[in-house]
Design a protein around this motif. Structure first.
Motif, short mmCIF file in Angstrom:
data_model
loop_
_atom_site.label_atom_id
_atom_site.label_comp_id
_atom_site.label_asym_id
_atom_site.label_seq_id
_atom_site.Cartn_x
_atom_site.Cartn_y
_atom_site.Cartn_z
N THR A 70 0.84 -1.20 0.00
CA THR A 70 0.00 0.00 0.00
C THR A 70 0.88 1.25 0.00
O THR A 70 0.70 2.15 -0.83
N VAL A 73 3.10 1.60 -3.24
CA VAL A 73 2.40 2.13 -4.41
C VAL A 73 2.06 3.61 -4.20
O VAL A 73 2.37 4.46 -5.05
N LEU A 74 1.44 3.91 -3.03
CA LEU A 74 0.95 5.28 -2.83
C LEU A 74 2.09 6.30 -2.78
O LEU A 74 1.96 7.41 -3.32
N SER A 75 3.19 5.96 -2.13
CA SER A 75 4.23 6.97 -1.96
C SER A 75 5.17 7.04 -3.16
O SER A 75 6.08 7.87 -3.18
N THR A 76 4.99 6.17 -4.17
CA THR A 76 5.82 6.32 -5.36
C THR A 76 5.06 6.92 -6.54
O THR A 76 5.62 7.11 -7.61
N ILE A 77 3.74 7.22 -6.33
CA ILE A 77 3.01 7.90 -7.41
C ILE A 77 3.55 9.32 -7.50
O ILE A 77 3.69 10.02 -6.49
N ASP A 78 3.86 9.77 -8.73
CA ASP A 78 4.36 11.14 -8.92
C ASP A 78 3.19 12.05 -9.26
O ASP A 78 2.58 11.92 -10.33
N PHE A 79 2.87 12.96 -8.35
CA PHE A 79 1.72 13.85 -8.57
C PHE A 79 2.08 15.07 -9.41
O PHE A 79 1.20 15.87 -9.72
N ARG A 82 0.11 15.56 -12.28
CA ARG A 82 -1.34 15.60 -12.07
C ARG A 82 -1.78 16.92 -11.41
O ARG A 82 -2.86 16.99 -10.83
N TYR A 110 4.90 13.81 -4.03
CA TYR A 110 4.36 12.49 -3.65
C TYR A 110 3.46 12.61 -2.42
O TYR A 110 3.51 13.59 -1.68
N ILE A 163 1.24 -2.42 -11.54
CA ILE A 163 1.50 -1.35 -10.56
C ILE A 163 2.20 -1.88 -9.32
O ILE A 163 2.78 -1.11 -8.55
#
Lengths: 351, 296
Positions: A70, A73-79, A82, A110, A163
């Protein structure tokens, strides 16, 4: 106050071990000690489910992986790509977006691991609830297979989904900056801090579990272990008790997986394998099933030796041998009062 | 989907399903005589394939396979004599834990003997590229071998359990061990025999599918859960219906690949297991009222 005496002794031991590594100049050992500590938290969760409530679970590694993946995945999404989307402004208004520099100098926006921690706990808890309500109606072999099946499902989903990094896992997980001046990461400067933080989490978990065991609910769990039908007849809501303890065990494993992932900076599919679940079971079994102290001591010992590579090629085999020997000769576990008494009489001679 | 494509899926499903059936039959035989689910059942399949591979390097295929079956059966009997017999009085939890411990030991043992490489027994007839044309579907002759062996095994097992004295004694032990003992049946011998028979059947399965699916030291735990799914689908304690259930699961898996990614194949069969365990633990072909009386 008497029931917290062992916890204080533990805190003392933890400090002494750290000082010993400092004096002898073997500070690097703290890394493996910290990792063992995170594994022990997952084992403590299983100890509640298996030891105290008597419900076998062969899927504990699945919950550990849920916690770890969890946050991975969440902390490697590059915002940063976005910006302007509603999701971005939602997290931004909550102050949950952080920035960091990659090794190439790019700026990455992130999600704060605090949000990932809450998500990990929620996902693990809800999964445990969704799985536990139907599955905990089963007993014995059926429950064992069902929970093992859950563990394999988690493993296959992780290995088969893009993912989650498929067979490679996720490796660029950022450090968790909990508060200024302290972060959960494998950096040498934070080694001592991480060691104490891991033990702080263990001690908090222990105090909560000791209170639970000595409460009305804890006695209900022991009754459940003895005989489910008898506990039911005495008015214990067995289904609710079992589900609750299963959720507690799952959340502890997820929290352990969460911190371990930040500490290691990554997670791989092997964390969710059946053999990892079996390791937790063998730690609980050798620790004496309904014995959180036994689980703690044996969990630290076995995980530390395993991480140091003492068992070499026979790493998994050691855990198999432990299971077989324990069940054959000491089904009540190694760490228990009778063993200490028999050691005592060995030295004093029989009365 | 064209007819020949559907046939192709059907044949591959039946082949995979047969190996699940071999494992499930093993579960059922041991469960009937002891009430234990032997988590190490999948390891027997791996041992069968591995031992036959080693022997086939310096002898013809048939004696190699027979040797593999006998050695695996001996290992099964040894496990029963050394470990399971002493454990008779422990809890179900203890039984699960010890059979899992044994499965890990067998696997690690195999790893240190045969290393991590994937091995395959040579094809019984022809080779990798030879194929038989059935209604436009091209299938390996080995598939026919798998089907034939499954049929012969099922018929043989039925005959053994129904008509031979030993088979009847084994069934008597599973119906009521105390009564069987009073009739003069050596129940402990029957338990040993059931471990040997189920290990031997597992090894045979491991040999016939080895050319198609290969043999790897860590294949056991996957087979264990699939075989268990099949045993539950067919109704635990009923070796015959396990064959039908095995082929059913094999077909479901084969067709699932055409819709979902390959990696999720196992997820589907485990979800089927969970649904059956919760909704209908007596299995598709089992009697509900009979299974309510059993103790798992």
């Amino acid at each position: 106050m008497k029931k917290y005496l062992p916890v204080m002794l533990l805190a003392g031991t933890v400090i002494i071990i750290q000082l010993l590594t400092l004096i002898t100049g073997k500070g690097f050992l703290l890394t493996q000690l910290t990792m063992s500590t995170w594994y022990v938290i997952a084992a403590l969760g299983l100890c509640m489910v298996m030891g105290y409530a008597g419900q076998i679970s062969l899927g504990q590694a699945g919950f550990f992986a849920i916690g770890g993946y969890t946050t991975a995945v969440l902390s490697t999404i590059d915002f940063s790509a976005r910006t302007g989307t509603s999701v971005f402004s939602f997290f931004d208004s909550l102050g949950l977006l952080l920035t960091r520099q990659t090794i190439y100098g790019d700026t990455v926006i992130y999600l704060s691991p605090w949000a990932a921690l809450i998500a990990a706990i929620l996902i693990a808890g809800l999964t445990a609830w969704g799985l536990g309500v139907p599955v905990l109606k089963l007993r014995g072999h059926y429950l064992g297979m069902a929970t093992m099946g859950f563990g394999i499902i988690v493993n296959r989903i992780v290995v088969g989904t893009k993912i989650f990094g498929e067979a490679d896992g996720i490796s660029n997980v950022p450090p968790f900056k909990m508060f200024p001046g302290f972060e959960i990461s494998g950096k040498v400067g934070f080694r001592v801090g991480n060691y104490y933080f891991a033990w702080l989490v263990v001690i908090i978990a222990l105090i909560l579990l000791i209170n639970l065991i000595n409460s009305r609910a804890g006695r209900a769990l022991k009754a459940l272990h003895g005989s489910e039908d008898a506990a039911d007849a005495m008015g214990v809501n067995t289904a609710r008790c079992k589900t609750a303890v299963f959720i507690i065990g799952a959340v502890l494993a997820a929290v352990a997986g969460f911190f371990m992932t930040h500490y290691n900076g990554g997670i791989g599919p092997s964390e969710s394998s059946v053999i990892k679940s079996v390791r937790y079971v063998s730690i609980v079994a050798v620790g004496g099933m309904a014995n959180i102290w036994g689980t703690l001591i044996m969990g630290m010992l076995l995980n530390f030796l395993s991480l140091r590579g003492v068992f070499g090629h026979f790493d998994d085999a050691v855990f198999g041998i432990i299971l077989v020997l324990m069940m054959m000769f000491m089904p009540d576990g190694f760490i228990r009062k009778e063993v200490f008494y028999s050691i005592k009489t060995l030295f004093r001679g029989k009365k | 989907m064209a007819l020949n494509q559907i046939l192709q899926y059907i044949f591959s499903g039946i082949t995979v399903g047969s190996i699940y059936a071999f494992v499930a039959i093993g579960y059922n035989i041991i469960y009937n005589s002891t009430g234990i689910i032997n988590f190490a059942q999948g390891e027997f399949v791996m041992l069968g394939g591995m031992i036959a591979y080693t022997f086939s390097n310096f002898m013809p295929l048939l004696p190699a396979i027979i040797a593999a079956i006998l050695i695996t059966a001996a290992i099964g009997g040894l496990i029963e004599n050394v470990f399971i017999r002493r454990m008779r009085k422990t809890s179900v939890l203890g039984m699960i834990v010890i059979t899992i411990g044994l499965s890990i030991l067998i696997r690690e043992f195999a790893l240190s003997i045969w290393d991590e490489q994937i091995r395959a027994l040579r094809f019984f007839t022809g080779n990798e590229i030879s194929s038989v044309n059935i209604l436009g579907a091209r299938i390996s002759p080995q598939v026919l071998w798998v089907l034939g062996v499954t049929l012969v095994l099922t018929a043989g097992l039925y005959f053994f359990l129904k008509f031979t004295l030993t088979g009847q004694a084994m069934r008597a032990c599973s119906e009521n061990p105390t009564a069987a003992k009073l009739c003069g049946i050596r129940t402990d011998r029957m338990v040993s025999l059931s471990f040997m028979v189920s290990a031997g059947i597992g090894a045979l399965g491991g040999c016939v599918v080895s050319p198609l699916t290969q043999t790897h030291y860590a294949m056991g735990s996957d087979l264990a859960i699939k075989g268990f799914t099949v045993a539950i689908l067919g109704g635990l304690g009923n070796p015959m219906s396990a064959v039908a259930a095995g082929i059913l699961l094999g077909l479901i898996e084969a067709f699932s690949i055409s819709i979902l990614p390959m990696a999720y194949k196992d997820v589907i069969s485990i979800i089927i297991l969970l649904i059956v365990l919760v909704a209908r633990p007596s299995g598709l072909f089992g009697s509900r009222s009979a299974s309510a009386l059993k103790d798992y």
